[in-house]
Design a protein around this motif. Structure first.
Motif, PDB file in Angstrom:
ATOM      1  N   ASP A  67       0.903  -1.227  -0.027  1.00  0.00           N
ATOM      2  CA  ASP A  67      -0.077  -0.010  -0.004  1.00  0.00           C
ATOM      3  C   ASP A  67       0.914   1.273   0.211  1.00  0.00           C
ATOM      4  O   ASP A  67       2.113   1.037  -0.088  1.00  0.00           O
ATOM      5  N   ARG A  68       0.287   2.422  -0.020  1.00  0.00           N
ATOM      6  CA  ARG A  68       1.024   3.564  -0.151  1.00  0.00           C
ATOM      7  C   ARG A  68       2.008   3.753   1.148  1.00  0.00           C
ATOM      8  O   ARG A  68       3.374   4.177   0.653  1.00  0.00           O
ATOM      9  N   TYR A  69       1.768   3.250   2.246  1.00  0.00           N
ATOM     10  CA  TYR A  69       2.609   3.589   3.414  1.00  0.00           C
ATOM     11  C   TYR A  69       3.732   2.826   3.400  1.00  0.00           C
ATOM     12  O   TYR A  69       4.853   3.033   3.554  1.00  0.00           O
ATOM     13  N   ASP A  70       3.468   1.309   2.577  1.00  0.00           N
ATOM     14  CA  ASP A  70       4.741   0.655   2.376  1.00  0.00           C
ATOM     15  C   ASP A  70       5.542   1.020   1.308  1.00  0.00           C
ATOM     16  O   ASP A  70       6.818   1.101   1.871  1.00  0.00           O
ATOM     17  N   TRP A  71       5.405   1.819   0.238  1.00  0.00           N
ATOM     18  CA  TRP A  71       6.198   2.215  -0.826  1.00  0.00           C
ATOM     19  C   TRP A  71       6.742   3.568  -0.008  1.00  0.00           C
ATOM     20  O   TRP A  71       8.054   3.639  -0.429  1.00  0.00           O
ATOM     21  N   LEU A  72       6.131   4.031   0.812  1.00  0.00           N
ATOM     22  CA  LEU A  72       6.740   5.430   1.479  1.00  0.00           C
ATOM     23  C   LEU A  72       8.019   4.979   2.246  1.00  0.00           C
ATOM     24  O   LEU A  72       9.155   5.599   2.454  1.00  0.00           O
ATOM     25  N   TYR A  73       7.847   3.786   3.107  1.00  0.00           N
ATOM     26  CA  TYR A  73       8.636   3.249   3.616  1.00  0.00           C
ATOM     27  C   TYR A  73       9.966   2.817   2.968  1.00  0.00           C
ATOM     28  O   TYR A  73      11.132   3.094   3.320  1.00  0.00           O
ATOM     29  N   LEU A  74       9.568   2.052   1.928  1.00  0.00           N
ATOM     30  CA  LEU A  74      10.809   1.652   1.106  1.00  0.00           C
ATOM     31  C   LEU A  74      11.484   2.842   0.376  1.00  0.00           C
ATOM     32  O   LEU A  74      12.673   2.707   0.085  1.00  0.00           O
ATOM     33  N   GLY A  75      10.701   3.776   0.055  1.00  0.00           N
ATOM     34  CA  GLY A  75      11.268   5.102  -0.378  1.00  0.00           C
ATOM     35  C   GLY A  75      12.340   5.701   0.462  1.00  0.00           C
ATOM     36  O   GLY A  75      13.423   6.129   0.200  1.00  0.00           O
ATOM     37  N   PHE A  76      11.990   5.655   1.929  1.00  0.00           N
ATOM     38  CA  PHE A  76      12.664   6.217   2.944  1.00  0.00           C
ATOM     39  C   PHE A  76      13.896   5.303   2.849  1.00  0.00           C
ATOM     40  O   PHE A  76      15.178   5.919   3.121  1.00  0.00           O
ATOM     41  N   MET A  77      13.998   4.055   2.922  1.00  0.00           N
ATOM     42  CA  MET A  77      15.191   3.172   3.060  1.00  0.00           C
ATOM     43  C   MET A  77      15.969   3.257   1.932  1.00  0.00           C
ATOM     44  O   MET A  77      17.327   3.010   2.074  1.00  0.00           O
ATOM     45  N   LEU A 209      31.479   2.403   2.465  1.00  0.00           N
ATOM     46  CA  LEU A 209      32.086   0.979   2.627  1.00  0.00           C
ATOM     47  C   LEU A 209      31.832   0.828   4.139  1.00  0.00           C
ATOM     48  O   LEU A 209      31.667  -0.229   4.749  1.00  0.00           O
ATOM     49  N   TYR A 210      31.826   1.907   5.203  1.00  0.00           N
ATOM     50  CA  TYR A 210      31.598   2.040   6.368  1.00  0.00           C
ATOM     51  C   TYR A 210      30.146   2.108   6.738  1.00  0.00           C
ATOM     52  O   TYR A 210      29.535   1.285   7.463  1.00  0.00           O
ATOM     53  N   PHE A 211      29.408   2.951   5.927  1.00  0.00           N
ATOM     54  CA  PHE A 211      27.904   3.057   6.374  1.00  0.00           C
ATOM     55  C   PHE A 211      26.944   2.064   5.723  1.00  0.00           C
ATOM     56  O   PHE A 211      25.914   1.704   6.404  1.00  0.00           O
ATOM     57  N   PHE A 212      27.458   1.397   4.533  1.00  0.00           N
ATOM     58  CA  PHE A 212      26.341   0.244   4.382  1.00  0.00           C
ATOM     59  C   PHE A 212      26.404  -0.907   5.202  1.00  0.00           C
ATOM     60  O   PHE A 212      25.169  -1.166   5.284  1.00  0.00           O
ATOM     61  N   PRO A 213      27.446  -1.277   5.733  1.00  0.00           N
ATOM     62  CA  PRO A 213      27.177  -2.321   6.878  1.00  0.00           C
ATOM     63  C   PRO A 213      26.342  -1.838   7.878  1.00  0.00           C
ATOM     64  O   PRO A 213      25.546  -2.639   8.702  1.00  0.00           O
ATOM     65  N   VAL A 214      26.646  -0.579   8.196  1.00  0.00           N
ATOM     66  CA  VAL A 214      25.789  -0.171   9.365  1.00  0.00           C
ATOM     67  C   VAL A 214      24.148   0.059   9.158  1.00  0.00           C
ATOM     68  O   VAL A 214      23.442  -0.346   9.784  1.00  0.00           O
ATOM     69  N   LEU A 215      24.096   0.400   7.757  1.00  0.00           N
ATOM     70  CA  LEU A 215      22.573   0.405   7.190  1.00  0.00           C
ATOM     71  C   LEU A 215      21.778  -0.808   7.285  1.00  0.00           C
ATOM     72  O   LEU A 215      20.891  -1.229   7.578  1.00  0.00           O
ATOM     73  N   THR A 216      22.792  -1.906   6.973  1.00  0.00           N
ATOM     74  CA  THR A 216      22.609  -3.493   6.751  1.00  0.00           C
ATOM     75  C   THR A 216      22.083  -3.795   8.438  1.00  0.00           C
ATOM     76  O   THR A 216      20.977  -4.412   8.352  1.00  0.00           O
ATOM     77  N   VAL A 217      22.741  -3.527   9.151  1.00  0.00           N
ATOM     78  CA  VAL A 217      22.428  -3.716  10.483  1.00  0.00           C
ATOM     79  C   VAL A 217      21.284  -3.291  11.032  1.00  0.00           C
ATOM     80  O   VAL A 217      20.478  -3.720  11.879  1.00  0.00           O
ATOM     81  N   LEU A 218      21.161  -1.891  10.711  1.00  0.00           N
ATOM     82  CA  LEU A 218      20.100  -1.173  11.044  1.00  0.00           C
ATOM     83  C   LEU A 218      18.807  -1.673  10.638  1.00  0.00           C
ATOM     84  O   LEU A 218      17.564  -1.902  11.400  1.00  0.00           O
ATOM     85  N   GLN A 219      18.961  -2.249   9.489  1.00  0.00           N
ATOM     86  CA  GLN A 219      17.519  -2.924   8.612  1.00  0.00           C
ATOM     87  C   GLN A 219      17.312  -4.229   9.600  1.00  0.00           C
ATOM     88  O   GLN A 219      16.088  -4.615   9.838  1.00  0.00           O
ATOM     89  N   ALA A 220      18.570  -5.006   9.755  1.00  0.00           N
ATOM     90  CA  ALA A 220      18.237  -6.443  10.334  1.00  0.00           C
ATOM     91  C   ALA A 220      17.650  -6.218  11.584  1.00  0.00           C
ATOM     92  O   ALA A 220      17.012  -7.195  11.963  1.00  0.00           O
TER      93      ALA A 220
END
Length: 324
Positions: A67-77, A209-220
């Motif tokens: 739904d719209r909120y799901d797309w907005l969440y994916l847009g944020f990520m 190369l530093y912030f991508f692992p941080v974002l991955t852990v944040l999502q996990a």
């Protein structure tokens, strides 16, 4: 069923094969085959990828769309790595370098292509549409915490993606972003970043190369929490960063804003983020009520500009000295 006759010759009721209850919040039975209107179910356990349990503990395929909120969440990520790319490119480019703009455009290109490719490889493959299951509650994001232990010894593992594909699609997107960055950015930076020293020109790439692992852990770890909190995170961060930027750039009037185009670009970028946050909170369910809220977007910047001259530290100190 079967019949058994008692001692007196009476027929006892036929025994019914009752399956044991399917324990656990997210354990379910897979549909093995369908014979007309009759479904044959398997053992109670984990649902296959792309399915989640219904109210009767049966694994059903995810056939809905976000739904719209799901797309907005994916847009944020999807925006998170882009904003961090832009921040570190600006941070390390220096004032003399003219390569920052091209790097900004390249970062936007990388993230856009990564987003499109991620949607294309998601089910249904080759389409920009994705099928998904509806998010019902926070626990849907953390099914690994709800594996039942019927005898308190053996754990039945029923961990699956109940919010398919909102959890894993973000990891796929980050992987494509990283691959595209490693393919495109080093060649670009090596050719155009002439104004920077050899050690400085690749620093924005090293930062990624530093912030991508941080974002991955944040999502996990915090994917479910971010899903519910991201509109408020956007609003708070856009307000704080705008105030910090204006203070650091010594912007105290509208004239100061117009002196450099870059300041206007930063201002409009924050306004877009602020509008995104307001839209995410309201979901634009009732347009006649929610659209006027967007008029509040410039309010924080206007408030800052109108009050900046009264809160200047040197003026406060001088007035305090005069008072003594």
């Amino acid at each position: 069923g079967w019949e058994r006759r008692g001692d007196a010759g009476r027929a006892l009721p036929a025994a019914v094969d009752i399956q044991p209850a399917c324990l656990g919040l997210y354990c379910g039975r897979t549909v093995l085959s369908v014979n007309g209107s009759l479904e044959i179910y398997g053992e109670c356990g984990v649902c296959p990828r792309g399915q989640r349990t219904d109210d009767n503990k049966i694994c059903r395929e995810c056939v809905g769309s976000p739904d719209r909120y799901d797309w907005l969440y994916l847009g944020f990520m999807a925006m998170l790595p882009l904003v961090l790319h832009w921040f570190f490119i600006e941070w390390y480019s220096g004032k003399k370098s003219s390569s920052a703009l091209l790097q900004h455009v390249t970062a936007l290109f990388e993230c856009s292509i990564a987003a499109i490719v991620t949607l294309l490889v998601s089910d249904p493959v080759g389409s920009l549409h994705i099928r998904s299951c509806k998010v019902k509650k926070l626990s849907d994001w953390y099914t690994m915490l709800y594996n039942p232990s019927p005898d308190y010894v053996t754990t039945v593992h029923c961990t699956h993606e109940a919010v398919y594909p909102l959890y894993t699609i973000v990891f796929i997107y980050y992987a494509f972003c990283l691959v595209l960055m490693m393919l495109l950015r080093p060649l670009l930076v090596k050719k155009i970043a002439c104004g920077l020293g050899k050690s400085d020109r690749f620093k924005s790439i090293y930062a990624a190369l530093y912030f991508f692992p941080v974002l991955t852990v944040l999502q996990a770890v915090g994917g479910g929490l971010l899903y519910y909190a991201f509109p408020y995170i956007i609003l708070v961060l856009s307000l704080v960063t705008l105030a910090v930027y204006m203070s650091a750039s010594e912007v105290e009037s509208f004239k100061d804003l117009l002196v450099r185009k870059k300041r206007l670009v930063v201002l409009f970028s924050h306004w877009l983020l602020h509008a995104y946050g307001i839209i995410s909170i309201s979901k634009l369910d009732k347009l006649e009520q929610d659209l006027p809220l967007l008029a509040l977007v410039p309010a924080p910047a206007l408030f800052y500009l109108l009050t900046a001259k009264y809160t200047e530290p040197s003026r406060i100190l001088s007035e305090g000295g005069n008072g003594h």
